[in-house]
Design a protein around this motif. Structure first.
Motif, mmCIF file in Angstrom:
data_model
loop_
_atom_site.group_PDB
_atom_site.id
_atom_site.type_symbol
_atom_site.label_atom_id
_atom_site.label_comp_id
_atom_site.label_asym_id
_atom_site.label_seq_id
_atom_site.Cartn_x
_atom_site.Cartn_y
_atom_site.Cartn_z
ATOM 1 N N SER A 219 -1.062 -3.330 3.816
ATOM 2 C CA SER A 219 -2.370 -2.892 3.336
ATOM 3 C C SER A 219 -3.220 -4.111 2.995
ATOM 4 O O SER A 219 -2.725 -5.085 2.429
ATOM 5 N N ASN B 153 -7.655 0.377 6.353
ATOM 6 C CA ASN B 153 -7.284 -0.866 5.662
ATOM 7 C C ASN B 153 -5.764 -1.047 5.575
ATOM 8 O O ASN B 153 -5.264 -1.770 4.724
ATOM 9 N N GLU B 154 -5.068 -0.365 6.452
ATOM 10 C CA GLU B 154 -3.610 -0.412 6.389
ATOM 11 C C GLU B 154 -3.066 -0.136 7.786
ATOM 12 O O GLU B 154 -3.617 0.705 8.493
ATOM 13 N N GLY C 290 0.866 -1.192 0.000
ATOM 14 C CA GLY C 290 0.000 0.000 0.000
ATOM 15 C C GLY C 290 0.891 1.227 0.000
ATOM 16 O O GLY C 290 1.550 1.507 -0.983
ATOM 17 N N SER D 112 -4.275 9.182 0.816
ATOM 18 C CA SER D 112 -4.154 8.436 -0.432
ATOM 19 C C SER D 112 -5.223 7.348 -0.547
ATOM 20 O O SER D 112 -5.237 6.611 -1.512
ATOM 21 N N GLU D 113 -6.101 7.251 0.462
ATOM 22 C CA GLU D 113 -7.133 6.211 0.408
ATOM 23 C C GLU D 113 -8.502 6.814 0.696
ATOM 24 O O GLU D 113 -9.047 6.700 1.798
ATOM 25 N N THR E 181 -6.983 -5.110 1.217
ATOM 26 C CA THR E 181 -8.167 -4.599 0.525
ATOM 27 C C THR E 181 -9.078 -5.762 0.152
ATOM 28 O O THR E 181 -8.779 -6.920 0.472
ATOM 29 N N ASN F 200 -3.158 1.660 -3.060
ATOM 30 C CA ASN F 200 -3.840 0.447 -2.627
ATOM 31 C C ASN F 200 -4.536 -0.203 -3.813
ATOM 32 O O ASN F 200 -5.171 0.467 -4.613
ATOM 33 N N GLY G 108 -6.599 4.908 -6.952
ATOM 34 C CA GLY G 108 -6.915 3.573 -6.461
ATOM 35 C C GLY G 108 -8.341 3.164 -6.773
ATOM 36 O O GLY G 108 -8.642 1.975 -6.884
ATOM 37 N N ASN H 206 -13.213 -3.700 3.123
ATOM 38 C CA ASN H 206 -11.783 -3.430 3.312
ATOM 39 C C ASN H 206 -11.419 -3.437 4.792
ATOM 40 O O ASN H 206 -10.465 -4.083 5.202
ATOM 41 N N HIS I 64 -7.285 -2.065 -5.763
ATOM 42 C CA HIS I 64 -8.735 -2.294 -5.666
ATOM 43 C C HIS I 64 -9.245 -2.952 -6.936
ATOM 44 O O HIS I 64 -8.645 -2.817 -8.004
#
Lengths: 446, 476
Positions: A426, A383-384, A75, A240-241, A428, A79, A265, A357, A81
């Motif tokens: 990470s 999720n990380e 991640g 970033s997510e 997902t 990430n 992502g 996630n 997906h």
């Protein structure tokens, strides 16, 4: 050559209409010694058939091991997906793929309406009033956000949380270096909570935080927006997510004036990190200070609704050296993909995907939280999360896991040399439950 | 329609039931669910297919947008970027598992260096303007290393707006220099300017061929003058399509140049992006170009950060997929093909020039490079404007040319046909313009000013859009 429709007899006819005998006569403004040099010096192969091109690239692609070949927990800013097939199908349609920036609105209503819908979705996800039509990526969107805050709030002190992705911090520092800001980055410390609030004072122009942050932690940043308001400092939230925003408080809910995230992502595959998508939203009062293209709704002379690029007096092609940004091309097709995916998910699907996630990450966490050889550093995550290893360096663990066809995560050492024993993991929807179980076993055995 | 209250509960994505679990979101947990409009899968397909039908595109229409190089985008590239080994690789996976990707980046950089004669190349910038900024940051860092960053960057009046905007971001004051009666930089004026405070001038930014579609003949002398005063020469490579394989920027004294691969090297523009803006440099600038760099040690490829670099421009290495498409295009054409590309691009533009010069008024009556510039000086007497011609072309199935740019020409019409158009298409385009002018001259100005009529909407009220901005479906 297969991309060229002109045949030699066409060329001859055209040259005769132009009044020349040789096409070289059209290049006479280039000094002849310069032209001769280009002819004699450039050494490149002849063109290839499509089949040979395909074979060349296939063979290069096979020298890589992908996150589909291995079970991946990578991640740290990108990430993996699953994106429904319809998304790539639509953005592969030539009408979207091979059009330009919609300067002529009558023949670009497709692109313009999609971008208007995109701006609606991004504004809603961020909880803010208005979004632009995209920026390059998360890092440059943060840089643009800070530059915007400097324009709005004529103070110099910029406070950046040390928990923002280090590449975002580096990009931002690079970008705003010459804009007269005094940048203070809180030193990164994975073991302690950061104290941002005490650093804010009357000279503070803006404060930027990440949610989830670089280590995956999520927060409501209690008291932060109040302190910002007291000191007339703008609050910027990045990350970033953006999928996390299906479960955690939106930037607006924690008091943000500007929000900027990496959106790629949720657009497509990992693609080694690009193309990317910078999501950007702000409050209505700052609309005219935004960077980048913006689509607005209007009507034609018959009163029929339509869309145009608007507020262009902010932009480089009009304002030149006084523009709000130098950006011209943006991430239009990625924004289109993002918008299609959001429309397919809807609010219901967005929340479900976020929940899936989170549940998978929690499953991994539960499997290792009591282990002796690893310690989860996060108290919260989406999720990380980061684990501290005992008796083995993160790099070594990554190597060992690759023997089991697992990409175990990203070593923090890649960003901060002193942290050799912290691994960022990470999880997902792409990670199957039975693979997560295997990964847990493998981690416990290390 | 997507934006409709009744779509708030719809979705096109099915999920498994997720058993209850203790979340670890802490106090960040959202209290109120996010509301987004949704569609079922067939509705999504219909919605976006219908929208796509409202666009003109290079696939479907002649798209002679000057300075944008809207050429055909080879479809094999779209397949190749989706290969598992390109699409599903992570930017931070161990470098030993991404050797093919790194090699592809390195090979692409080698092609770009060879074509430009330059010594170094970064593939990091995300688009053309990002490339300009990258070049100016690099120049600044180089000058700083020499002890003085200087203050001013000279830019011709005809330049793209991104040039001065990039200078501002790099902390430079941009100063306009005049053009002469041929649309080129006024050499004598430049010489005078350089006498004033040469020690303050950091660089010149030159678009060549310039935005008037003509080659800066004095470029070698200009570069010498700038170098003499200790400045650097940056060339805006937006118009590279005019001279690939015919001229190497290094040979005319250029120190840095960005390349719009989404123009010259056939990667699709996507309705606004993504592009990519690699920058090539001469040796002395190499240490200062951005991180990360692709390095080959004779055995393996890796991404490395260099201490003297001016910094970082984006999160990860590059617009990777766009670079894959660039590489596919470069090896498809090869050197012979690339030269033919430029020759045909220039031939097509000059063909339009001679075919239209008695119908429209040429801004500069001489050979052009890959695009041709007309002004509106003969339109006033006819009673229509540049905008009317642009809009009327739409009803003939053509995308308009670039209008009202460059700013130095009144009512500019900048036409760039590119090399991927046939003579027949060009002839039809010429006929359309002739017919529009004929109609206007014969009392049908109202009809022309009413165009387009074949499109989903007619001319839109842009003033209203800017005065009362409605930027999403929640704006009142």
């Amino acid at each position: 050559m297969r991309f060229l429709p002109l045949q030699n007899d066409d060329r001859s006819l055209m040259m005769s209409d132009i009044g020349i005998k040789d096409v070289e006569e059209l290049f006479l403004d280039i000094p002849s010694d310069i032209r001769s040099k280009a002819i004699s010096s450039i050494d490149l192969p002849e063109g290839l058939s499509e089949l040979k091109v395909a074979n060349t690239l296939k063979s290069l692609s096979k020298q890589n091991i992908s996150c589909d070949d291995y079970n991946s927990y990578l991640g740290a800013g990108a990430n993996q997906h699953y994106i429904p097939a319809l998304v790539n199908y639509i953005i592969s349609r030539g009408e979207f793929l091979t059009s330009y920036t919609p300067y002529q609105p009558e023949v670009a209503q497709g692109t313009l309406q999609v971008l208007f819908e995109y701006q609606s979705q991004v504004a809603k996800i961020m909880g803010l009033d208005v979004a632009n039509a995209s920026l390059y990526d998360g890092a440059s969107a943060l840089a643009e956000s800070i530059a915007m805050a400097l324009r709005i709030n004529k103070k110099k002190k910029v406070i950046l949380s040390g928990n923002i992705h280090p590449y975002y911090l580096e990009t931002t520092t690079t970008f705003i270096k010459h804009l007269g800001a005094e940048i203070e980055i809180v030193p990164f410390n994975p073991y302690e909570e950061e104290d941002l609030i005490s650093k804010i004072d009357g000279n503070t122009c803006c404060v930027a935080v990440a949610n989830p942050d670089f280590l995956g932690r999520v927060s409501s940043f209690n008291g932060l927006s109040e302190k910002c308001k007291e000191n007339k400092a703008l609050l910027i939230v990045t990350g970033s997510e953006p999928l996390a925003l299906g479960l955690i408080k939106s930037p607006a809910e924690i008091g943000a004036d500007i929000a900027c995230y990496e959106g790629s992502g949720l657009c497509g595959k990992l693609n080694f990190g690009g193309p990317s998508l910078g999501l950007f939203a702000t409050k209505k009062e700052y609309m005219r200070q935004m960077p980048g293209r913006v689509v607005g709704k209007t009507c034609d002379k018959n009163g029929k609704e339509g869309y145009v690029l608007t507020l262009s007096t902010r932009e480089q092609h009009i304002r030149r050296d006084k523009a709000t940004s130098n950006i011209c091309s943006n991430a239009g097709l990625m924004a289109t993909a993002f918008s299609i995916h959001m429309a397919m998910l809807g609010g219901v699907g967005f929340k479900n995907l976020a929940k899936l996630n989170h549940s998978k990450a929690v499953a991994l966490y539960n499997g290792i939280k009591d282990a002796k050889n690893v310690k989860v550093l996060n108290k919260t995550f989406f999720n990380e999360f980061a684990i501290k290893l005992n008796g083995i360096k993160a790099d070594e663990l990554i190597e060992k896991m690759m023997e089991k066809k697992i990409f175990a995560g990203v070593t923090l050492n890649k960003f901060y040399k002193e942290h050799e024993d912290i691994l960022l993991i990470s999880v997902t929807e792409c990670n199957k439950s039975k693979d997560i179980a295997k990964f847990i076993t493998a981690l416990l055995e290390v | 329609m997507l934006i409709d209250e009744k779509n708030l509960n719809k979705t096109a994505v099915d999920f498994p039931d997720i058993p209850d679990f203790d979340s670890l979101l802490g106090d960040a947990r959202k209290e109120k669910d996010l509301e987004l409009f949704g569609l079922s899968e067939p509705e999504a397909m219909r919605h976006y297919t219908k929208l796509s039908n409202k666009n003109y595109s290079v696939d479907g229409n002649f798209y002679p947008l000057g300075s944008c190089t809207m050429k055909y985008n080879p479809r094999v590239s779209e397949e190749l970027v989706n290969l598992n080994g390109f699409a599903n690789i992570h930017p931070l996976q161990p470098e030993s598992t991404a050797q093919g990707a790194l090699k592809l980046l390195d090979l692409t950089a080698s092609y770009l260096k060879e074509l430009t004669g330059m010594d170094a190349c970064t593939l990091t910038p995300s688009a053309g303007a990002h490339g300009e900024l990258c070049a100016i940051f690099t120049i600044r860092k180089y000058l700083e290393s020499m002890g003085d960053a200087r203050e001013i960057v000279l830019i011709p009046k005809s330049a793209h707006g991104t040039n001065p905007a990039s200078c501002t971001l790099a902390g430079y004051k941009s100063e306009e220099i005049n053009t002469d009666e041929t649309g080129r930089i006024d050499l004598e004026g430049l010489k005078l300017r350089l006498q004033k405070n040469p020690e303050k001038i950091a660089a010149i930014m030159i678009t060549n061929p310039n935005t008037c579609g003509v080659f800066e003949k004095d470029i070698v002398e200009i570069a010498k003058l700038i170098h003499y005063i200790g400045g650097l020469v940056y060339m805006d490579g937006a118009n590279f399509n005019a001279f690939v394989g015919k001229m190497r920027p290094a040979d005319i004294g250029v120190d840095a140049m960005h390349i719009n691969v989404h123009k010259t090297f056939g990667t699709p523009h996507g309705g606004g992006g993504p592009g990519a803006g690699p920058v090539v440099f001469v040796k002395r600038l190499e240490p200062f170009m951005p991180n990360p760099r692709v390095v080959f040690d004779g055995e393996k490829y890796s991404l490395k950060d260099e201490e003297n670099a001016f910094g970082r421009l984006r999160t990860f290495n590059s617009q990777f997929s766009v670079i894959v498409k660039t590489f596919a295009y470069l090896i498809s054409c090869g050197l012979d093909g690339l030269r033919q590309v430029s020759e045909d691009a220039v031939l097509n533009a000059n063909y339009l020039r001679v075919k239209l010069k008695d119908t429209l008024h040429l801004a500069y009556d001489e050979n052009c490079m890959h695009e041709v510039l007309f002004d509106d000086s003969n339109l006033k007497e006819i009673g229509i404007t540049t905008l009317d011609i642009a809009k009327a072309l739409i009803d003939y199935g053509f995308h308009p040319m670039t209008v009202y740019f460059p700013l130095i020409v009144h009512g500019a019409m900048l036409i760039e046909p590119t090399e991927t158009e046939s003579k027949e298409t060009l002839d039809r385009f010429v006929d359309a313009i002739k017919e529009i002018i004929f109609k206007a001259k014969n009392g049908k100005t109202d009809e022309i000013m009413n165009t387009p009529i074949t499109t989903p909407v007619q001319r839109l009220d842009e003033t209203k859009a800017a005065r009362e901005p409605i930027l999403n479906c929640f704006c009142k």
